[in-house]
Write a protein that holds these residues in place. Sequence first.
Motif, short mmCIF file in Angstrom:
data_model
loop_
_atom_site.label_atom_id
_atom_site.label_comp_id
_atom_site.label_asym_id
_atom_site.label_seq_id
_atom_site.Cartn_x
_atom_site.Cartn_y
_atom_site.Cartn_z
N LYS A 2 0.84 -1.19 0.00
CA LYS A 2 0.00 0.00 0.00
C LYS A 2 0.88 1.25 0.00
N ILE A 3 0.45 2.27 -0.74
CA ILE A 3 1.20 3.51 -0.80
C ILE A 3 0.36 4.65 -0.24
N GLY A 4 0.98 5.50 0.55
CA GLY A 4 0.28 6.61 1.18
C GLY A 4 0.93 7.94 0.88
N ARG A 5 0.41 8.98 1.52
CA ARG A 5 0.90 10.33 1.27
C ARG A 5 2.39 10.46 1.57
N GLU A 6 2.82 9.89 2.72
CA GLU A 6 4.23 10.04 3.10
C GLU A 6 5.16 9.38 2.07
N ASP A 7 4.66 8.32 1.41
CA ASP A 7 5.46 7.66 0.37
C ASP A 7 5.61 8.56 -0.86
N PHE A 8 4.49 9.17 -1.27
CA PHE A 8 4.56 10.08 -2.41
C PHE A 8 5.45 11.28 -2.10
N LYS A 16 12.94 8.26 -1.81
CA LYS A 16 12.53 6.89 -2.10
C LYS A 16 12.47 6.69 -3.61
N THR A 17 12.46 5.44 -4.02
CA THR A 17 12.20 5.09 -5.42
C THR A 17 10.96 4.19 -5.45
N ILE A 18 10.53 3.85 -6.64
CA ILE A 18 9.34 3.00 -6.76
C ILE A 18 9.65 1.52 -6.59
N ALA A 19 10.93 1.18 -6.43
CA ALA A 19 11.33 -0.23 -6.37
C ALA A 19 10.50 -1.07 -5.39
N VAL A 33 2.85 -1.93 -10.71
CA VAL A 33 3.46 -0.82 -9.97
C VAL A 33 2.34 -0.11 -9.23
N PHE A 34 2.48 0.00 -7.90
CA PHE A 34 1.43 0.58 -7.05
C PHE A 34 0.12 -0.19 -7.19
N ARG A 102 8.85 11.06 -13.07
CA ARG A 102 9.75 10.40 -12.13
C ARG A 102 9.34 8.93 -11.99
N LEU A 103 8.04 8.71 -11.88
CA LEU A 103 7.54 7.33 -11.78
C LEU A 103 7.81 6.55 -13.06
#
Length: 369
Positions: A2-8, A16-19, A33-34, A102-103
């Motif tokens: 799961k991805i949240g605001r702090e990740d973005f 961070k990277t998307i890895a 991805v995501f 970037r993504l």
Amino acid sequence: MKIGREDFEALIKGEKTIAPYIELDCLAGSYSVFGVRTAGNPNYLIRAIYEMYEANLNKKLAIKAVRKLFRSVGQGSVGLNNLLKKLGMDLTPSEFLVLVFRLQHQQGWGAPFELVEAGEKRIVLRTKHTFESEVLKDWNMPVCGIHQGWIEGVLKAVTGKTWFCLEKTCHAKGDEYCEFVCDQVEPSWKFKAEAVVKGESAITEFIEHKPLEGKIQLIDEPVVMMPRFIFTSMTTSLKKTMGEAPASGVNYRAYMDMGKENVEHYKKMGITNPRTLSDMAFTFYSQMGWFNVIKEEWDEGTKTKMITLSHTVESESFGSTGKNVCFCTAGLLAGIIEGSFGIRVQAKEIKCKSKGDEHCVFTITNKPS
């Protein structure tokens, strides 16, 4: 994952990277991805897309066609924009654009983007290279149609406005960067028509074809595809009814009126320059297969315009007849000139492929009062 605001926020800051958010299941044949299913893009696939369009157009117009295709892809970013807003992140268009790329570029689509200028109506981006500029380096010209389309689509998705992206420099041409200048523009057929006249667009971009519904539209107007034998059939029928000379005169007059009406349609788009009007009409008929203009000449002494065509729809239809056959084209050319410049003219075919000449050549002169 799961991805949240702090990740973005960490992604935007480069912390961070998307890895960690990439999931690859080789046995299931899935790549996400995501949590969004996607796929790898091998070099040969991108090259095949470009070369498919190049086969029917040319390199420059093939890039435009790819650009149109990926404009739709860019508009799909509206989902990401909605997610960010739900997370309480309201990015500016330029910030959102940089995040999108970037993504993308962390998935192998070239080098990271740098934001050079960020205004309300102009955004300038650049990168060391894009995926397509590496794949198509041998084209030795600006090739980044994928990225131009992406940028236009992304900005349309987040602003609701129309944007035009121009690649000013390109890695594939030997420049240090691929630089993109994006301007917000008012959508107008005048803008699009002038691009067609300049050879920067093809009418295929503006054709909406629904074959199962029996409908084709060009520039929002219904059109029909017509086989060449219609010209021979129509002319033969007229000749039988009224004789050869009257039939030729009827064809000339009918197509002259059509040429004038066509120009009036362009005027309603807001095009007023006579030269642009005539060039636009010639270009559109040429791209629709009616004829191909080789050159236009002006004789100041006789006030005569001479137009040389490599072929016409009639000369191709009738084949070798030993005489001039292009009365429809002559009328069409006359109507375009009359409608564009507001003068009365007469057109005459002086050479014809059907007569054995190399080209079909027409003179346009002022009609005596």
